[in-house]
Design a protein around this motif. Sequence first.
Motif, PDB file in Angstrom:
ATOM      1  N   LEU A   3       0.748  -1.177  -0.012  1.00 56.29           N
ATOM      2  CA  LEU A   3      -0.011   0.001   0.069  1.00 56.29           C
ATOM      3  C   LEU A   3       0.876   1.392  -0.014  1.00 56.29           C
ATOM      4  N   ASP A   4       1.928   1.316   0.786  1.00 54.44           N
ATOM      5  CA  ASP A   4       2.857   2.409   0.968  1.00 54.44           C
ATOM      6  C   ASP A   4       3.601   2.726  -0.389  1.00 54.44           C
ATOM      7  N   ALA A   5       3.698   1.571  -1.168  1.00 54.22           N
ATOM      8  CA  ALA A   5       4.475   1.747  -2.530  1.00 54.22           C
ATOM      9  C   ALA A   5       3.518   2.448  -3.599  1.00 54.22           C
ATOM     10  N   THR A   6       2.420   2.026  -3.408  1.00 49.01           N
ATOM     11  CA  THR A   6       1.339   2.419  -4.283  1.00 49.01           C
ATOM     12  C   THR A   6       1.012   3.832  -4.130  1.00 49.01           C
ATOM     13  N   GLU A 163      11.494  -1.657  -5.983  1.00 49.07           N
ATOM     14  CA  GLU A 163      11.219  -3.137  -6.250  1.00 49.07           C
ATOM     15  C   GLU A 163       9.906  -3.252  -7.153  1.00 49.07           C
ATOM     16  N   SER A 164       8.811  -2.421  -6.715  1.00 46.47           N
ATOM     17  CA  SER A 164       7.573  -2.463  -7.623  1.00 46.47           C
ATOM     18  C   SER A 164       7.984  -1.999  -9.037  1.00 46.47           C
ATOM     19  N   ALA A 165       8.754  -0.665  -9.006  1.00 44.70           N
ATOM     20  CA  ALA A 165       9.206  -0.196 -10.558  1.00 44.70           C
ATOM     21  C   ALA A 165       9.835  -0.969 -11.253  1.00 44.70           C
ATOM     22  N   GLY A 167       9.789  -4.516 -11.154  1.00 45.63           N
ATOM     23  CA  GLY A 167       8.904  -5.378 -11.382  1.00 45.63           C
ATOM     24  C   GLY A 167       7.882  -4.973 -12.733  1.00 45.63           C
ATOM     25  N   MET A 168       7.895  -3.741 -12.695  1.00 46.15           N
ATOM     26  CA  MET A 168       7.020  -3.329 -13.910  1.00 46.15           C
ATOM     27  C   MET A 168       7.763  -3.369 -15.178  1.00 46.15           C
ATOM     28  N   GLY A 169       9.202  -3.385 -15.109  1.00 44.31           N
ATOM     29  CA  GLY A 169      10.060  -3.672 -16.198  1.00 44.31           C
ATOM     30  C   GLY A 169      11.129  -2.282 -16.460  1.00 44.31           C
ATOM     31  N   MET A 170      10.926  -1.252 -15.490  1.00 42.33           N
ATOM     32  CA  MET A 170      11.880  -0.120 -15.357  1.00 42.33           C
ATOM     33  C   MET A 170      13.375  -0.659 -15.310  1.00 42.33           C
ATOM     34  N   THR A 171      14.057   0.231 -16.154  1.00 41.38           N
ATOM     35  CA  THR A 171      15.626  -0.083 -15.727  1.00 41.38           C
ATOM     36  C   THR A 171      15.904   0.741 -14.582  1.00 41.38           C
ATOM     37  N   ARG A 172      17.242   0.680 -14.117  1.00 39.72           N
ATOM     38  CA  ARG A 172      17.733   1.549 -13.024  1.00 39.72           C
ATOM     39  C   ARG A 172      17.578   3.051 -13.295  1.00 39.72           C
ATOM     40  N   ASN A 173      17.969   3.377 -14.448  1.00 39.33           N
ATOM     41  CA  ASN A 173      18.080   4.856 -15.013  1.00 39.33           C
ATOM     42  C   ASN A 173      16.534   5.131 -14.821  1.00 39.33           C
ATOM     43  N   GLN A 174      15.612   4.537 -15.244  1.00 42.34           N
ATOM     44  CA  GLN A 174      14.224   4.943 -15.374  1.00 42.34           C
ATOM     45  C   GLN A 174      13.663   4.907 -14.076  1.00 42.34           C
TER      46      GLN A 174
END
Length: 260
Positions: A3-6, A163-165, A167-174
């Motif tokens: 919930l906090d991450a969302t 971690e959520s980002a 998991g959504m397929g983002m790179t480290r820079n993104q």
Amino acid sequence: MSLDATRQMQAIRPLPSTRRTFLTRTRFVTPIVVAFVLGLTFLWLSNLRLDSIEQRTLNLDYIVARTREHLGLTVVASALVAVLAIPTGVALSRTKSRVVRAIVLGLANIGQATPAVGVIILLAIVWQTGYTTALVALVVYSFLPVLRNTLVGLQQIDASVRESATGMGMTRNQVLLKIELPLAVPVILAGLRTSLVFAVGVATIATFINAGGLGDMIVNGLKLQRYPVLITGAVLVASIALLIDWIAGIAEDLLRPRGI
């Protein structure tokens, strides 16, 4: 996703402009007070009989020139601090070496811990006098707040958000550009605001190494015992500091992601 991450990720979504909420009465207190004080100072000076020495200093051309020099030092130094300190803070947040982090923060802390006049005079002794030396001194003295706030702002982000980002397929820079930096903006801007105010005050001391600025008026007023000159210089420096802090405060609120 927790919930906090969302909630933290929702905070950086594009939202409608909220500029109207900043046009409140309290926003105009600082410029009104500054304008009032400057007006009183002008009326006081206009009723004085100035001697020839005071007239050479208390004239529009001289005041505008010194103010331009003062603002030039402050703005350029703050811009350099932002360009240098923010990437350094990002790099430190990525390193796992406590030794490297301690060394960099220790070096940055030297400039902050050393008295401002000491930094300027030491640089002038080992280097040269003038604008460039004063600029370097301002950068050294104002570097730590931005560096520390950038590091703290990035470190306080919940690991679950990263971690959520990812998991959504983002790179480290993104993740850095789209998630971490937007969430750290309030803390980073607070550091920049502090750095700006520091720079305004320290720029006054630049007069000791022939770098100009409103410090010329203050020092001349003290040396020649011309108190109208001294008071005018001090009022101008204080007014600039208040106005810059006011502008930085508005920018901080406007750029802050909604919900933070």
